[in-house]
Design an enzyme around this catalytic site. Structure first.
Site, short mmCIF file in Angstrom:
data_model
loop_
_atom_site.label_atom_id
_atom_site.label_comp_id
_atom_site.label_asym_id
_atom_site.label_seq_id
_atom_site.Cartn_x
_atom_site.Cartn_y
_atom_site.Cartn_z
CG ASP A 85 2.06 -0.73 1.04
OD1 ASP A 85 1.36 0.30 1.02
OD2 ASP A 85 1.78 -1.74 0.37
CD GLU A 143 -2.97 -0.03 -2.45
OE1 GLU A 143 -3.84 -0.46 -3.24
OE2 GLU A 143 -1.80 0.26 -2.80
#
Length: 396
Positions: A85, A143
């Site tokens: 991400d 995350e």
């Protein structure tokens, strides 16, 4: 002397270096925010499906991807994790591969983690018959944003049957060519709070007729810092940071509402609980004494990341054999957080930082900076380390 299996693997990975860089730069140009990584997860899944012998699961824990590689003989199961991400940051680098998505950027190296692990999967898939055991390639979403993706992926089976799990993070704070980690508590637990103070609006010239949420909010900010300095044992590391303070609409109007948001970082479980209770007590007390109301939302995020002694020793030995004894460095604990902590709560392993700072290039900016970048030679170092860990577990 014939080349060892690991030497062959590394030789194959070195042939893929330009592809590693190319994949990293493609992902850097097309970032997606936490819990929104649909195109990225599809890209990863397609890459894994193109490799022989890898079983692919998608939508794991919501948005994660798993690749399962079965070796030619029975043995332990090793897991490697990469996150994918990005962050809500405008990319300010002047490079051909800067982000093409306004306000979204890979400012923490997750594009590099994903590229590296895809390269490792490609190499090991070619030599799967040599493996005495299995490998799970964990590509994790979200995350950066609590509650994070790790917890949900684990609940959806990401660690089922796994014996050890390792994660690697490229670091612009560690010089290129060095590999480091911290034994024991290495990264802090992260919690988040949101406070809404409801006072009474009024004219700026008549403060006695109002309840000023800005003044009360300022007292709250100061009061929260006193928790660290006066309520918690000074031998225990604690950070309380207020990152958002929003209130007011005009220079001569007393704001009736103020909103504060912040983060808490701790290592000790009891201190973590104590700080939450102290924040609630302080905020309510300050607001009640000023005739205001307070609404508090408190989110317990990732636990502290603790590297077990055995995993650190193994990585130290592996780094020494692979890169030389001088390559390994013992890193200090940091108050940053990582949801890889969830994996290490359940399985042995380690979270490793691979040096990616090169002061001759623009790779010295910290993580989460709008000009963050890293020395792309670190991709190969990270991949070699993954391969060496696989060789030690699955070639015995």
């Amino acid at each position: 002397m014939p080349a060892s299996p690991l030497d062959k693997w590394i030789g194959e990975l070195e042939k893929e270096e330009s592809e590693l860089i190319g994949v990293r730069r493609y992902l850097h140009q097309h970032p997606e925010l936490s819990f929104e990584e649909r195109k990225t997860s599809a890209f990863i899944a397609d890459r894994l499906r193109s490799l022989e012998g890898i079983e692919v699961r998608t939508n794991v824990g919501g948005g994660g991807v798993l690749g399962f590689l079965r070796g030619g003989a029975p043995g332990p199961t090793l897991a490697f994790r990469a996150d994918f991400d990005a962050l809500p940051i405008q990319d300010e680098k002047d490079t051909p591969y800067k982000s093409t998505v306004p306000g979204v950027m890979h400012a923490c190296g997750h594009d590099g983690h994903t590229s590296t692990l895809l390269g490792v999967a490609k190499v090991l898939s070619r030599f799967r018959q040599e493996l005495k055991g299995n490998i799970v390639f964990i590509f994790q979403h979200a995350e950066e944003k609590p509650p994070g993706g790790a917890k949900f992926m684990i609940e959806d089976g990401a660690l089922d049957g796994v014996d050890e799990v390792y994660g690697i993070h490229v670091s612009s704070e560690v010089p290129y060519g060095r590999i480091g980690l911290k034994e024991g508590p290495a990264m802090a637990a992260v919690d988040a709070f949101a406070i809404t103070i409801r006072g009474k609006g009024g004219h700026g010239a008549r403060p006695h007729d109002a309840v000023d949420s800005i003044v009360i909010g300022s007292q709250v900010v100061s009061g929260l810092q006193q928790i660290v300095s006066r309520r918690v044992n000074p031998l225990q590391p604690v950070v309380i940071t207020v990152g958002v303070f929003q209130a007011g609409t005009a220079f001569n109007v007393i704001a009736d509402t103020a909103k504060l948001e912040g983060t808490v970082r701790t290592f000790d479980k009891q201190v973590r609980s104590q700080v939450e209770q102290e924040i609630r007590h302080a905020v309510q007390g300050i607001c009640e004494s000023a005739h205001a109301r307070a609404e508090i939302e408190y989110l317990n995020g990732y636990p502290p990341l603790v590297n077990p002694k055995e995993g650190v020793a193994r990585v130290r030995e592996t780094v020494g054999r692979l890169f030389g004894d001088d390559a390994f460095i013992e890193l200090p604990a940091v108050m940053g957080a990582e949801d890889f902590a969830y994996y290490l709560e359940r399985k042995p392993g380690a979270f490793i930082h691979v040096g990616a700072r090169n002061d001759e290039e623009r790779t010295h900016y910290p993580h989460h900076h709008p000009r963050f970048d890293f020395d792309e030679r670190a991709l190969l170092d990270a991949g070699k380390l993954f391969l060496a860990l696989a060789a030690e577990s699955l070639l015995a």
